[in-house]
Design a protein around this motif. Structure first.
Motif, PDB file in Angstrom:
ATOM      1  N   LEU A  90       0.823  -1.163   0.184  1.00 14.87           N
ATOM      2  CA  LEU A  90      -0.251   0.070  -0.291  1.00 14.87           C
ATOM      3  C   LEU A  90       0.879   1.259   0.057  1.00 14.87           C
ATOM      4  CD1 LEU A  90      -2.721   1.469   0.006  1.00 14.87           C
ATOM      5  CD2 LEU A  90      -2.705   1.126   2.546  1.00 14.87           C
ATOM      6  N   VAL A  91       0.531   2.126  -0.964  1.00 11.56           N
ATOM      7  CA  VAL A  91       1.407   3.513  -0.906  1.00 11.56           C
ATOM      8  C   VAL A  91       0.134   4.477  -0.668  1.00 11.56           C
ATOM      9  CG1 VAL A  91       2.698   5.048  -2.456  1.00 11.56           C
ATOM     10  CG2 VAL A  91       2.770   2.590  -2.882  1.00 11.56           C
ATOM     11  N   PHE A  92       0.502   5.311   0.380  1.00  9.05           N
ATOM     12  CA  PHE A  92      -0.493   6.248   1.005  1.00  9.05           C
ATOM     13  C   PHE A  92      -0.159   7.526   0.389  1.00  9.05           C
ATOM     14  CE2 PHE A  92       0.492   3.184   4.165  1.00  9.05           C
ATOM     15  CZ  PHE A  92      -0.578   3.109   4.903  1.00  9.05           C
ATOM     16  N   GLN A  93      -1.079   8.529   0.307  1.00  7.37           N
ATOM     17  CA  GLN A  93      -1.024   9.705  -0.388  1.00  7.37           C
ATOM     18  C   GLN A  93      -0.096  10.414   0.353  1.00  7.37           C
ATOM     19  OE1 GLN A  93      -4.839  12.194   0.396  1.00  7.37           O
ATOM     20  NE2 GLN A  93      -5.552  10.342   0.414  1.00  7.37           N
ATOM     21  N   SER A  94       0.169  10.345   1.424  1.00  6.63           N
ATOM     22  CA  SER A  94       0.978  11.239   2.530  1.00  6.63           C
ATOM     23  C   SER A  94       2.417  10.685   2.868  1.00  6.63           C
ATOM     24  CB  SER A  94       0.310  11.680   3.802  1.00  6.63           C
ATOM     25  OG  SER A  94       0.054  10.299   4.347  1.00  6.63           O
ATOM     26  N   PHE A  95       2.860   9.511   1.811  1.00  7.22           N
ATOM     27  CA  PHE A  95       4.033   9.085   1.765  1.00  7.22           C
ATOM     28  C   PHE A  95       4.331   8.093   3.132  1.00  7.22           C
ATOM     29  CE2 PHE A  95       5.249  13.492   0.368  1.00  7.22           C
ATOM     30  CZ  PHE A  95       4.530  13.383  -0.592  1.00  7.22           C
ATOM     31  N   ASN A  96       4.053   8.711   4.323  1.00  8.47           N
ATOM     32  CA  ASN A  96       4.263   7.863   5.399  1.00  8.47           C
ATOM     33  C   ASN A  96       5.836   7.078   5.651  1.00  8.47           C
ATOM     34  OD1 ASN A  96       1.761   8.653   6.106  1.00  8.47           O
ATOM     35  ND2 ASN A  96       0.674   6.421   6.433  1.00  8.47           N
ATOM     36  N   LEU A  97       6.812   7.775   5.234  1.00 11.48           N
ATOM     37  CA  LEU A  97       7.859   7.472   5.484  1.00 11.48           C
ATOM     38  C   LEU A  97       8.389   7.743   6.895  1.00 11.48           C
ATOM     39  CD1 LEU A  97       9.981   8.659   2.204  1.00 11.48           C
ATOM     40  CD2 LEU A  97       8.892   6.596   2.563  1.00 11.48           C
ATOM     41  N   PHE A  98       9.479   6.915   7.233  1.00 14.11           N
ATOM     42  CA  PHE A  98      10.137   7.182   8.732  1.00 14.11           C
ATOM     43  C   PHE A  98      10.928   8.092   8.516  1.00 14.11           C
ATOM     44  CE2 PHE A  98       8.603   2.447   8.911  1.00 14.11           C
ATOM     45  CZ  PHE A  98       7.524   2.603   9.785  1.00 14.11           C
ATOM     46  N   PRO A  99      10.878   9.417   9.219  1.00 13.72           N
ATOM     47  CA  PRO A  99      11.798  10.448   9.390  1.00 13.72           C
ATOM     48  C   PRO A  99      13.107  10.195   9.704  1.00 13.72           C
ATOM     49  CG  PRO A  99      10.120  10.973  10.787  1.00 13.72           C
ATOM     50  CD  PRO A  99       9.679   9.666  10.394  1.00 13.72           C
ATOM     51  N   GLN A 100      13.152   9.324  10.624  1.00 15.94           N
ATOM     52  CA  GLN A 100      14.557   9.106  11.222  1.00 15.94           C
ATOM     53  C   GLN A 100      15.237   7.947  10.364  1.00 15.94           C
ATOM     54  OE1 GLN A 100      11.695   7.723  12.139  1.00 15.94           O
ATOM     55  NE2 GLN A 100      11.975   6.248  13.402  1.00 15.94           N
ATOM     56  N   TYR A 101      14.684   7.621   9.261  1.00 16.09           N
ATOM     57  CA  TYR A 101      15.618   6.441   8.400  1.00 16.09           C
ATOM     58  C   TYR A 101      15.953   7.248   7.186  1.00 16.09           C
ATOM     59  CZ  TYR A 101      14.173   2.995  12.088  1.00 16.09           C
ATOM     60  OH  TYR A 101      13.886   2.500  13.175  1.00 16.09           O
ATOM     61  N   THR A 102      16.980   6.657   6.562  1.00  9.09           N
ATOM     62  CA  THR A 102      17.351   7.050   5.202  1.00  9.09           C
ATOM     63  C   THR A 102      16.576   6.681   4.281  1.00  9.09           C
ATOM     64  OG1 THR A 102      18.777   5.188   4.770  1.00  9.09           O
ATOM     65  CG2 THR A 102      19.588   7.214   5.612  1.00  9.09           C
ATOM     66  N   ALA A 103      16.428   6.748   2.860  1.00  6.25           N
ATOM     67  CA  ALA A 103      15.687   6.066   1.928  1.00  6.25           C
ATOM     68  C   ALA A 103      15.866   4.546   1.899  1.00  6.25           C
ATOM     69  CB  ALA A 103      15.890   6.815   0.628  1.00  6.25           C
ATOM     70  N   LEU A 104      17.016   4.211   1.718  1.00  5.12           N
ATOM     71  CA  LEU A 104      17.354   2.828   1.745  1.00  5.12           C
ATOM     72  C   LEU A 104      16.887   2.109   3.090  1.00  5.12           C
ATOM     73  CD1 LEU A 104      18.647   0.388   0.452  1.00  5.12           C
ATOM     74  CD2 LEU A 104      20.877   0.994   1.534  1.00  5.12           C
ATOM     75  N   GLU A 105      17.137   2.768   4.302  1.00  3.32           N
ATOM     76  CA  GLU A 105      16.529   2.239   5.363  1.00  3.32           C
ATOM     77  C   GLU A 105      15.004   2.014   5.567  1.00  3.32           C
ATOM     78  OE1 GLU A 105      20.056   3.609   8.441  1.00  3.32           O
ATOM     79  OE2 GLU A 105      18.551   4.822   7.980  1.00  3.32           O
ATOM     80  N   ASN A 106      14.371   2.970   4.914  1.00  3.16           N
ATOM     81  CA  ASN A 106      12.880   2.922   4.851  1.00  3.16           C
ATOM     82  C   ASN A 106      12.416   1.661   4.005  1.00  3.16           C
ATOM     83  OD1 ASN A 106      10.542   5.179   5.788  1.00  3.16           O
ATOM     84  ND2 ASN A 106      12.504   6.330   5.617  1.00  3.16           N
ATOM     85  N   VAL A 107      13.185   1.553   2.902  1.00  7.36           N
ATOM     86  CA  VAL A 107      12.984   0.298   1.792  1.00  7.36           C
ATOM     87  C   VAL A 107      13.137  -0.972   2.580  1.00  7.36           C
ATOM     88  CG1 VAL A 107      13.220  -0.592  -0.243  1.00  7.36           C
ATOM     89  CG2 VAL A 107      12.974   1.989  -0.046  1.00  7.36           C
ATOM     90  N   THR A 108      14.376  -0.994   3.311  1.00  9.30           N
ATOM     91  CA  THR A 108      14.797  -2.286   3.648  1.00  9.30           C
ATOM     92  C   THR A 108      14.310  -2.863   5.145  1.00  9.30           C
ATOM     93  OG1 THR A 108      16.766  -1.407   4.582  1.00  9.30           O
ATOM     94  CG2 THR A 108      16.849  -2.386   2.409  1.00  9.30           C
ATOM     95  N   LEU A 109      13.671  -1.887   5.652  1.00 10.74           N
ATOM     96  CA  LEU A 109      13.286  -2.256   7.270  1.00 10.74           C
ATOM     97  C   LEU A 109      12.418  -3.163   7.294  1.00 10.74           C
ATOM     98  CD1 LEU A 109      13.327  -1.348  10.176  1.00 10.74           C
ATOM     99  CD2 LEU A 109      11.433   0.205   9.772  1.00 10.74           C
ATOM    100  N   ALA A 110      11.295  -3.176   6.848  1.00 11.63           N
ATOM    101  CA  ALA A 110      10.223  -4.472   6.860  1.00 11.63           C
ATOM    102  C   ALA A 110      10.669  -5.758   6.357  1.00 11.63           C
ATOM    103  CB  ALA A 110       9.035  -4.201   6.027  1.00 11.63           C
TER     104      ALA A 110
END
Length: 261
Positions: A90-110
């Protein structure tokens, strides 16, 4: 057999009936666009499909397997629902990225957290995590963000953040990728770059459900379109037919209001 089969879904909030008798199916490799005015039930439908809301009635099947049945409490246990959400990205309209993580960390966390549940994780931890990192970088490269892997969300434009969110959803290899108005929080000049990514995914036959207010995009990219109004499906069919030559008067009125804006 369709990859997704939604049967007679209903959702009520108190005495308000938000969804009534919603049924449709989606074939693997197809893109389905859901259109309609604000308050028509589009987002609630998407949240029901992703198990973020529990329907009051109906069934949801993926690849022939019943994931939800309102009459079967066993399909509604939280432990089961958590697993079933993995079928959907699911891709939300408001992004919902974790601000404390880098782009790569956001992608690899789950994927990293899920990997810890593998029986071979302890023995092969280094190799597994390296593989997850490599896949994360590949997905960011696919989104045109190879040089932004180490950037934090506040260092990215809205369009870049949404593309990170798309990469994050793809990282779990879902059967169906869902978008909830993915460009509504973006400035017009950033909308195009996100739509370009979604168009590319459609060309690669990624199975998708897209709630959108971009009519031209829905017409050109989706295989099927559903028009919702008042919590019901008013019209559904091939994208160009629904948007260019709608059969229902309510659909025509909605599209004519849209073209006037």
């Amino acid at each position: 057999m369709p990859i997704l089969d939604v049967q007679h879904i209903e959702k009520h909030f108190g005495t308000t009936r938000v969804l009534e008798d919603i049924s449709f199916s989606l074939e693997q490799g197809q893109a389905l666009a859901i259109i309609g005015s604000s308050g028509s039930g589009k987002t609630t439908l998407l949240r029901c499909i992703n198990f973020l809301e529990t329907p009051n009635q109906g069934r949801i099947l993926v690849n022939g397997e019943t994931l939800f049945d309102a009459d079967d409490p066993a399909t509604q246990r939280e432990s089961e629902v958590r697993k079933k959400r993995l079928h959907f990205g699911l891709v939300f309209q408001s992004f919902n990225l974790f601000p404390q993580y880098t782009a790569l960390e956001n992608v690899t966390l789950a994927p990293g957290l899920l990997a810890q549940e593998r029986p071979d994780f302890k023995q092969n931890k280094k190799a597994i995590l390296e593989e997850i990192q490599a896949e994360g970088r590949r997905l960011l490269d696919k989104m045109g963000l190879a040089d932004r892997a180490g950037h934090y969300p506040h260092q990215l434009s809205g369009g870049q953040q949404q593309r990170v969110a798309i990469a994050r959803a793809l990282a779990l290899k879902p059967d169906i990728l869902c978008f909830d108005e993915p460009t509504s929080a973006l400035d017009p000049e950033l909308t195009g770059e996100v739509l370009k990514v979604i168009r590319s995914l459609a060309e690669q036959k990624t199975t998708m459900i897209i709630v959108t207010h971009e009519m031209a995009f829905a017409r050109d990219v989706a295989d099927q379109v559903i028009f919702m109004d008042g919590g019901v499906i008013v019209e559904q069919g091939p994208a160009r037919q629904v948007i260019e030559t709608p059969r229902e008067e309510r659909t025509r009125q909605f599209l004519s209001r849209y073209s006037e804006n």
